[in-house]
Design an enzyme around this catalytic site. Structure first.
Site: not given
Ligand SMILES: [Zn+2]
Length: 1047
Positions: A258, A370
């Site tokens: 990520h 996220d």
């Molecule tokens: Zn993030």
């Protein structure tokens, strides 16, 4: 003779742990033996640069001596090292590595190519393989190291603290070393066996089998006899070869990294993070042939394509081999709440087009692990982009309620469905440890329905990705009795498994609300202000350019320009930028991007208008003004006439606003005008009933037009708001509307992100008058009052409350000088409405949320997202609050609250400090919010009629290019098709939540019309009948319809 010991669990376990401990008994254990021989680098050359320069340029610079132990800085600078490596001849035949720890991130360059990132700061990638089996030819090597003076998580002291500009980074290690793979193998074996002994239950046979296997290995290992290592490793391999039964749960392991496109570091640093992380992954792929890696965000691919073409080619090979797998289908992993419906569409349009063009693929899953909550309109938009699968894990962050599923059907507000999966490990950065596998197994809340789960491993947020350690673990764990089966997998394989083998999946309807980070609806107000403004500016530009392109053959549609504007605009919607959870440098970059887009869009708008007016017959040579309505309904509005033909850019207007609010209301001429839907017409004034203003002897000021009468006190508060037609008072008894209130806003940790429920207990009303309300405008078309309030010694509010002759709402143009610490500013409207639900606009629709806290799910929604309006209605009566750039709302009981400003100090110490301009309005109404025109009013307030200069008169007094005969259906977007030369795209949606039919008509020379998806691909068998310039379409509630209209 064998001695049998009745082993104690703790002693046996700790014995094994101590055998690989970096702290205890290191002289007689395995630690430190991974590199049995080391030689520090002596020939180290270096130079420093403040800029992020290209490799070729770095090679041309002059290097000077540097030493191990030296410190480098400042934060964000770059230090290039040239390493002339000379390896001893007696290392031939051994595995040799460079070990480098600069306490920061770095990139290794070899033969002019970026080959692997390093990150000493997080201790997870500190070496680089020079040779796995050294030959004589490899004894001399030259490498370059690009040391970035930042850590994985930027440069703050503490995770989210603002960057420490004085930070320095020490080069603690720079050496070449022999790597002992036998020791490394054993350490990995021990870690896994210890993990099983620790994390499997005491009732489990396997716990003890793992423990005793580890114990046996310690017995076998003779530290002074490295030949014994292989024997010990074989014991481990025999244990790991004991297989599971057929029904065992399957963990689909996918490497991931990520990378926040900007967060605690800037966009420019992210470009390097991508290269560091992805080059490392490509290298691992060469070592581990089964390793698969999933990677989102088209923007990041484009950055690498531009800045690291060699690496991009290597990636392309792995993409072709389906090992490096693009996912998500979007330009960036955007915020899931704040972008408009059209912005969401463009994230997919630009993202999927990129993946298609570059790699010939379309992503099949939406990937947003996220992001801080997910709009109820996303399933429909995903489906229209060819995506029926969704992955996130963020709802595991809920503070109050545990989300009940990991694999389920997610249904949007229109009924669109998608298969959603929340990896049960509750993380996208796992490490393939035993506990990660067991959590993925045990935390799965859909046991019995689904027998597989996704496991995403690899360092993330700041990049990094999977490491050799993680892959070594996975290699051993694929089918080990007592643990779930693990397979190197892909999203496609995982979802196919679920689609084939799961049953009775539960359904979740509506938004996926994150019970945390609700401050992100408000933080970094200027970024949100620009997001809203430019959504409308780009909308206007696309319509006007399309009209000019159809009408004027010499006009070139600014496709390239728009494409670049959209890309940068969409980038700023990244899930730490638009939410406002970024550092100061990122916020500055974002504003700069917005300003550039604004300037370019304004220039293009001007060109399009000139092209439009050029094609009209000149019945007059006098310059005049065109009124342009870029909405699909007729509007009657009061407009302010520009002082000269040269109209001002919004940027200039803003500057004026910043100097003083009073100035803009002086000496302005107004006109009431009528504008037809998507209309381009002369400015022709119409007669309307005047607005009146007066002040009584007690100082109360009355503003009155045909629709409403407002009574304003010296503090600018609304003592009364009377709706004439209903003859009803909108403000609750003994209370004030337009009441500013301030709260303490000290979250538990995530400063810019959070506003906690307890902030509501600290409410203070603001009633200190700085300058009492006074009449500043008394025009028959617009009347206005100005007031100024003191918030604290440092902060104050200036507000102009105005009423137009034609307006159904009272408008508040507000300027705040904001200099607070952890305070939250809101405005309240206590109203005479009783309802269990309030309604909030979202993308292409609206949702209802409770006004009470009956259940824990209700009370957790104490701060919710809404776009241009929120409404509280009972039968036949209600009050809406409109806004031009705000997103946080809180309606409790009969009090509607709009969140205005936050004052977080981390990660940006100066977040939101300074001047702010924004507008909101209060709109009392009869009927439903739909019947009252709340939705249209909110569009109109955000996007006033455009007055543009025309160098000649138009032939017709008024031309309406598109009309929709049903008010429930909004023609949201008119643009030229991306890849079809002779088509325009029309996007409509049903805005009221009703099943309706609407006739869409146009005066443009449209030949045929076909339905398409949001990727502008024709849908099979969906030609619609275009008869005499119109088409009839049916809509279900909140349905989005995209059409290709061929010219
Ligand atoms: Zn993030």
């Amino acid at each position: 003779m064998d001695v049998v010991v009745a082993k104690n669990k703790r002693a046996t376990l700790e014995r094994a742990e101590k055998f690989i401990s970096p702290h205890y008994f290191t002289d007689v254990n395995l630690h430190g033996r991974v590199y049995p021989e080391k030689i520090p680098l002596t020939n180290l050359k270096h130079f420093a640069t403040a800029d992020r320069i290209q490799y070729q340029e770095a090679c041309r610079r002059s290097f000077s001596d540097a030493k191990i132990g030296e410190k480098f800085g400042p934060l964000w600078s770059t230090h290039w090292f040239k390493l002339e490596i000379s390896i001893p001849a007696n290392w031939v035949g051994k595995e040799v590595r460079l070990v480098w720890d600069s306490g920061s991130e770095a990139m290794v360059w070899q033969n002019g190519e970026p080959v692997q990132g390093l990150s000493g700061d997080c201790q997870h990638r500190k070496d680089f393989i020079l040779s796995q089996n050294l030959t004589k030819d490899e004894l001399r090597q030259t490498l370059y190291i690009e040391m970035a003076c930042n850590e994985m998580f930027g440069g703050g002291n503490g995770l989210i603290n603002p960057p420490d500009e004085n930070k320095e980074f020490q080069l603690s290690t720079a050496e070449i070393a022999v790597f002992d793979r036998d020791v490394y193998n054993l350490i990995t074996d021990f870690e896994l066996l210890i993990g099983m002994a620790k994390h499997l239950s005491d009732e489990d046979q396997r716990t003890y089998q793992a423990l005793y296997t580890a114990n046996k290995m310690v017995n076998v290992c003779k530290i002074d006899n490295p030949k014994s290592y292989k024997e010990a490793h074989q014991i481990a391999l025999s244990f790991f070869a004991e297989r599971n039964g057929d029904s065992q749960h399957t963990v689909h392991a996918m490497g991931h990294c990520h990378i926040d496109s900007a967060w605690l570091w800037t966009y420019d640093e992210t470009k390097r993070k991508c290269a560091r992380s992805w080059s490392a992954t490509i290298r691992l792929m060469d070592m581990y042939p089964s390793y698969t890696f999933v990677c989102s965000q088209a923007q990041q691919y484009e950055w690498v394509k531009i800045n690291y073409p060699g690496l991009y080619e290597r990636m392309k090979e792995k993409i072709k081999a389906s090992r490096f797998i693009p996912v998500g289908g979007c330009w960036v992993e955007m915020d899931g709440n704040v972008p408009s419906g059209e912005s969401f569409v463009r994230q997919f349009l630009v993202g999927q087009k990129f993946f298609q063009k570059e790699f010939g693929i379309k992503c099949k899953e939406f990937w947003l692990p996220d992001t801080f909550g997910y709009s109820a309109q996303l399933p429909q938009i995903m489906n229209s982009a060819g995506i029926k699968r969704f992955v996130t894990q963020k709802l595991s962050w809920n503070l109050v309620n545990k989300f009940p599923h990991n694999t389920f059907t997610w249904e949007g507000i229109d009924g669109s469905k998608t298969l959603a999966h929340f990896p049960p490990g509750d993380n996208y950065g796992l490490q393939c440890r035993i506990e990660d596998l067991l959590k993925t197994l045990k935390n799965n809340k859909d046991k019995g329905r689904v027998n597989s789960g996704m496991m995403l491993y690899g360092y993330g947020d700041g990049g990094g990705g999977p490491t050799e350690d993680m892959l070594e673990r996975l290699e051993r764990l694929q089918n080990v009795d007592g643990l779930p089966k693990v397979t190197y997998s892909t999203p496609d394989k995982f979802f196919e498994d679920v689609e084939k083998n799961s049953h009775d999946l539960c359904k979740w309807t509506g938004e996926l609300y994150l019970e945390l980070h609700q401050g992100t609806f408000t933080s970094q107000a200027k970024i949100k202000w620009y997001n809203r403004k430019l959504e409308f500016l780009l909308h206007n530009l696309e319509f006007i350019s399309t009209a000019a392109w159809v009408k004027n053959t010499s006009y070139r549609y600014p496709q390239q320009e728009l494409s670049q504007m959209w890309k940068n605009f969409l980038l700023n919607q990244f899930h730490d930028v638009l939410p406002g959870s970024c550092i100061d440098l990122v916020a500055k970059d974002a504003i700069r991007f917005y300003e550039e887009i604004e300037v370019k869009a304004e220039a293009e708008l001007k060109k399009a208008c000139m092209a439009l007016s050029a094609v009209t017959d000149k019945t007059s040579t006098q310059p005049s003004l065109m009124v342009i309505n870029t909405h699909s309904w007729e509007r009657v509005e009061v407009v302010a006439l520009p002082s000269s033909d040269e109209r001002e850019t919004p940027a200039k207007k803003k500057q004026k606003l910043s100097s003083s609010l009073a100035e803009v209301t002086e000496n302005v001429q107004y006109a009431a005008v009528k504008a037809s839907p998507y209309g381009i017409s002369h400015l022709i004034e119409i007669d309307v009933e005047s607005v009146k203003i007066q002040q009584d002897t007690s100082g109360l000021i009355y503003l009155q037009n045909k629709h409403i009468t407002a009574q304003i006190d010296q503090c600018g508060r609304l003592c009364s708001l009377l709706h004439h037609a209903a003859d009803r008072e909108a403000i609750a008894p003994s209370s004030y509307g337009n009441q500013f209130v301030i709260f303490d806003d000290v979250p538990l940790f995530w400063d810019a992100w959070d506003v906690m429920d307890y902030h509501l207990e600290t409410r203070t009303a603001i009633s200190t008058v700085r300058k009492p309300a006074q009449i500043i405008e008394k025009n028959k078309l617009r009347c206005a009052v100005k007031v100024s309030l003191q918030i604290s010694t440092d902060s104050y509010i200036e507000q102009v409350i105005s009423l137009d002759a034609t307006s159904t709402y009272l408008k508040m143009d507000t300027k705040v000088h904001w200099k607070e610490n952890r305070k939250f500013l809101k405005v309240e409207f206590p109203v005479t409405v009783r309802s269990m639900q309030a309604t909030y606009e979202i993308q292409f629709g609206h949702v209802q949320r409770p006004t009470h806290g009956n259940t824990s799910w209700d009370s957790a929604k104490y701060e919710v997202v809404g776009h241009k309006w929120a409404d509280l209605s009972e039968h036949n009566w209600g009050v809406a609050v409109l806004n031009d750039s705000k997103y946080g709302h809180c309606t409790q009981g009969n009090v509607i609250r709009l969140s205005l400003l936050k004052a977080a100090k981390a990660p940006d110490a100066n977040a939101d400090m300074g001047y702010h301009d924004f507008t909101y309005a209060v709109f009392p109404h009869t009927g439903t919010l739909q019947d009252a025109g709340v939705i249209q009013a909110s569009y109109d307030m955000n996007n006033p009629l455009q007055l543009l200069p025309s160098d000649g008169a138009l032939t017709q007094a008024s031309a309406s290019l598109f009309q929709v005969d049903n008010v429930a259906v909004i023609l949201e977007t008119v643009k030229k098709a991306e890849d079809i030369d002779n088509a325009i795209v029309l996007r409509l949606y049903e805005a009221y939540g009703s099943t309706v039919t609407a006739k869409v008509s146009s005066q443009l020379p449209i030949k045929t019309v076909r339905r398409c998806n949001i990727l502008e691909e024709e849908l099979d068998g969906n030609e619609v009948k275009w008869n005499n310039g119109s088409v009839s379409l049916s809509f279900s509630p909140f349905q989005i319809v995209s059409l290709l209209a061929f010219i």
